[in-house]
Scaffold this active site. Structure first.
Site, PDB file in Angstrom:
ATOM      1  CD  GLU A 159      51.878  45.846  44.178  1.00  0.00           C
ATOM      2  OE1 GLU A 159      51.748  45.706  42.935  1.00  0.00           O
ATOM      3  OE2 GLU A 159      51.851  44.881  44.966  1.00  0.00           O
ATOM      4  CG  HIS A 204      53.549  42.165  43.155  1.00  0.00           C
ATOM      5  ND1 HIS A 204      52.557  42.331  44.084  1.00  0.00           N
ATOM      6  CD2 HIS A 204      53.901  40.861  43.223  1.00  0.00           C
ATOM      7  CE1 HIS A 204      52.320  41.182  44.699  1.00  0.00           C
ATOM      8  NE2 HIS A 204      53.115  40.271  44.183  1.00  0.00           N
ATOM      9  CB  CYS A 238      49.999  38.990  43.420  1.00  0.00           C
ATOM     10  SG  CYS A 238      50.964  37.546  43.893  1.00  0.00           S
TER      11      CYS A 238
END
Lengths: 83, 231
Positions: free
Chosen positions: B205, B203, B86
């Site tokens: 994560e 994302h 990002c």
């Protein structure tokens, strides 16, 4: 010495913000509005006793290195000696 | 094998990345403050999401001049593994480690939702455990994710198979409807020439544990850990 730097998106890059502003202006009745492009504006005060030529070189470097992303943006500027 | 997560003032996904690497992937991981001049012998660097330096001027524009980024650039140019997520992707583009730029979303809105991306190439350390064409369900959360590069660069990215993720629909079709932000050619992630630097807008994560609604993002970290173990 003062520099006035204008940054805008390259002609080849779509500017959705400009398009939105154009649409709003048309809706308000400004019938003759053509394309609108949005940009950024910087005022930079240069200290010392820089000569015009040095000031130009410095501002161009700053504009290329920091103020613009050359992939999408271009710039122009003018220098002024304050009274 | 050690991971480093860069922290800028305004980073806000640094702890998420740290958590996934340390707790989920069970790897040694450390934070790297933006003023750090070295990478503490890390073997892979994560540039996390957030709003580094408030996104002032342009996203990533100020962050790229941080001391740590000089070290990251040197590391990346010598083949080191660097993953930008990002805002991290935006920083890598500004730093010239990846080509192109991330512009304001075509719809001019901040978009925060789950999307689908298709793995276009498994020839990177970040996707080597995936299957080509595999569809991952991962979240995006950004205002500037509209990828742009000029046509010669786009042609080059295609020719060199450096478009690694494309936005798609749930069935894996890269349609206009599946493209959340107007990105050129549905591009969600690309890699550099050496394939050691990858940037992506979604994302992974935030989708690496079942409790978070998807574990698809973990495929990226799993790939990376696997690739590093084999090195």
């Amino acid at each position: 010495m003062k520099a006035y730097v204008y940054v805008s998106l390259k002609k080849s890059v779509l500017d959705p913000q400009g398009k939105t502003i154009q649409g709003a202006l048309k809706k308000m009745g400004y019938a003759d509005i053509g394309e609108v492009r949005q940009g950024k504006y910087f005022e930079i005060t240069l200290g010392g006793d820089l000569q015009q030529e040095q000031a130009s070189a410095e501002i161009e470097r700053i504009a290329r290195e920091v103020l613009t992303n050359p992939v999408i943006e271009e710039f122009r500027y003018r220098l002024e000696q304050p009274d | 094998m050690k991971f480093g997560v860069v922290v800028f003032p305004g980073s806000n996904c640094d702890h998420d990345a740290y958590h996934v690497l340390g707790t989920v992937a069970r790897q040694p991981v450390t934070f790297l403050w933006h003023e750090s001049h070295d990478l503490q012998n890390c073997d892979a660097i994560i540039i996390p999401g957030g709003f580094a330096f408030g996104d002032y001027l342009r996203t990533g524009a100020i962050a790229r001049f941080s001391p740590v980024m000089q070290a990251v650039s040197k590391f990346a140019r010598s083949g080191g593994l660097v993953l930008g997520i990002c805002n991290g992707f935006q920083v890598l583009c500004e730093a010239g480690l990846l080509p192109g730029a991330l512009m304001r979303n075509a719809g001019l809105k901040f978009i925060c939702k789950f999307v689908h991306v298709r793995v276009e190439s498994t020839d990177t350390p970040y996707t080597q455990a995936c299957a080509r064409g595999e569809v991952l369900r991962v979240p995006i959360a950004h205002m500037e994710g509209n990828y742009f590069c000029d046509e010669p660069m786009h042609a080059r990215l295609q020719r060199e198979e450096r478009i690694i993720f494309r936005y798609c629909d749930a069935e894996g079709r890269a349609t206009a409807e599946g493209n959340p932000n107007g990105a050129l050619d549905n591009i969600a992630g690309i890699c550099n020439e050496g394939r050691n630097v990858l940037g992506l807008m979604p994302h992974p994560e935030r989708a690496s544990e079942a409790e978070l609604g998807s574990m698809d993002g973990f495929r990226v970290f799993e790939s990376l850990v696997g690739a590093m173990a084999r090195q």
